[in-house]
Structure formats: structure tokens, C-alpha cells
Write an enzyme that holds these catalytic residues in place. Sequence first.
Site, short mmCIF file in Angstrom:
data_model
loop_
_atom_site.label_atom_id
_atom_site.label_comp_id
_atom_site.label_asym_id
_atom_site.label_seq_id
_atom_site.Cartn_x
_atom_site.Cartn_y
_atom_site.Cartn_z
N ASP A 192 0.82 -1.21 0.00
CA ASP A 192 0.00 0.00 0.00
C ASP A 192 0.86 1.26 0.00
O ASP A 192 2.00 1.25 0.47
CB ASP A 192 -0.88 0.04 1.26
CG ASP A 192 -2.06 -0.93 1.16
OD1 ASP A 192 -2.07 -1.78 0.26
OD2 ASP A 192 -2.97 -0.81 2.01
N HIS A 250 3.80 -2.16 3.21
CA HIS A 250 3.77 -0.79 2.69
C HIS A 250 4.96 -0.51 1.78
O HIS A 250 6.01 -1.14 1.92
CB HIS A 250 3.69 0.22 3.84
CG HIS A 250 2.34 0.22 4.51
ND1 HIS A 250 2.02 -0.70 5.48
CD2 HIS A 250 1.24 0.97 4.31
CE1 HIS A 250 0.76 -0.49 5.87
NE2 HIS A 250 0.26 0.51 5.18
ZN LIG Z 1 -2.69 3.30 3.03
#
Ligand SMILES: [Zn+2]
Length: 280
Positions: A72, A235
Site C-alpha cells: 500500500d 507498505h
Molecule cells: Zn494506506
Amino acid sequence: MKRSQKMKRYVWPILWVAACLALIAVLWQRCYEAVPGCTQQDLKTAADDCWVETLAPASVEETARRVYLTFDDGPSPTTETVLDILKEENVPATFFVIAAENNREYLPILQRTVAEGHQIALHSCTHEYRRIYADDTAYWEDIKELRQQLAPYVDAESIRWLRFPGGSTNTVSHKYGGSGIMSTLKRQAEEKGYRYVDWNVCAEDAAGGRPSAAEILHNVVEDAQGKDTCVVLMHDTKATKTTAEALPDIIDWFRENGYEFCTIDQMPPQQNGGGGGGGG
Ligand SMILES: [Zn+2]
């Protein structure tokens, strides 16, 4: 010996034997009943914490172990390193991207991402909870803006997968758009033909304190234990270099444990939404 004394001599042993037989009968019955009861119980309690598994259909192919690596908040200065590792390991991943002012310069990397067989999915343009969760109009405006930002690099109109910042069950959004905001957005997403996905394995790499590569690997392995379908949240930002560092070991662990690596668009239709919590 009197007759009553003779009776006493026999009555007590007979009573003892009868009591023992009764006890054996009760225990036998309990054991006999316990076997099917236990078995059913075991089947019924299949991983409550794993939303994808409880929804999985029972065909042979779909019960195979699958892992979906997801990143993400990219693209970022770390993306190229992640792509190099994925290429080296020959596994696909899914990138839930943003197009905020501080990462727009990295958007051209999406061309390489797609060319190397990875999936691009929608996360948010600004990723600012206050803005995107103010109301449903604001949310869909943000998604529209994200598409426009992505359009020069990928086929943005064909993207049907999204991941809500904070996950589909986040409560942070209630502060801005009221307690019904996520239900509204999820319903609208389905009406618009989107599919959304959370995660059931979290690297916890966006947490404060900048976790080391070893800690990230530990978090992933701990969450993945006992799950046949793992959607791993990681991430891709300038702050998550240790995620890239942990990635080869994460991939090795899933490979050694018999998982097939898939992109989110390979997820069976029954497995959608739900789960997750915090972070995204
Ligand atoms: Zn996010």
C-alpha cells in the site's frame, strides 16, 4: 448366622457391583457421544479470524494454499527495490497505489510494475482521512482524481479493485463521515462494480518505531500461521526500506510452506471484503 446378617453380607457387594456397572455405562455413553461431538466442533471452528478461509469454496484447486502479497501507499523511492526482489524471486504482487503530492514523481514506475506482471489497484489519491471520509461524494471524487493521475501510465479505467485506507471496517472514518460512512461506501463500491479487499496478515511495517526486517518477518509469519489463504499487508513508502529488506525471507517462508503466489485479481469471487483492521 441370622438370616438378616446373611442378607447384609450379600447386599453390599451386589450394590457395589451394580453401582460400578452403572458408572461404567455412563462413562461409556459419554465417550461414545464425545467422539462425533468433538469432530464436528473441530470442523466448525475453522479459523474464525481468517475471513477469506471461511468463505472459500471447497474445490480441490481453491483449497490449495495461496498468498497475496500486497503493498500500500506507493509508488515511492522504495518501489524499484521491491520490484527487483519480486523479479529475482519470480513472484507477483499487488500494489494499492496513491497519487499524493509527495509521491507523484514516482508514478512512472507503474509502467515497469505492470510490465513485470504485477497488479495495480486503487487505494486513494490524497490518502487524507479527513478529506476522503468526509462524505461519499468526497470519497468518489478522490478515486476519480486517482484514476486521472494514473491514466498516463496504466489502463486506469480497467482497474476494478480497491482497498479503503484503514481497511473497510475502520472506525477512524466515523470522526469525519459519521458511523455509517464505511457501510455506505462499501455498498456504493459494489453498485459501481468494484471489488475491495482488506488483509488477514499484517507486516505492521507502518507502525511507529520503524520495525527492523527481522521484526517484520516475525509479524508476517506469526499472522500467517494456520491460514491457507493469506492476504499480506505491507507498505511501499520511503520509510519502509526494511520491508524490502525482509521481503526475500517473507517470500522464502511462504514458498517453503507450500503457498502459491497470486495477484488479488486471481482471488475467487467468493473471497471479498471483510477482515483486516487498522493501518492500510
Ligand atoms: Zn494506506
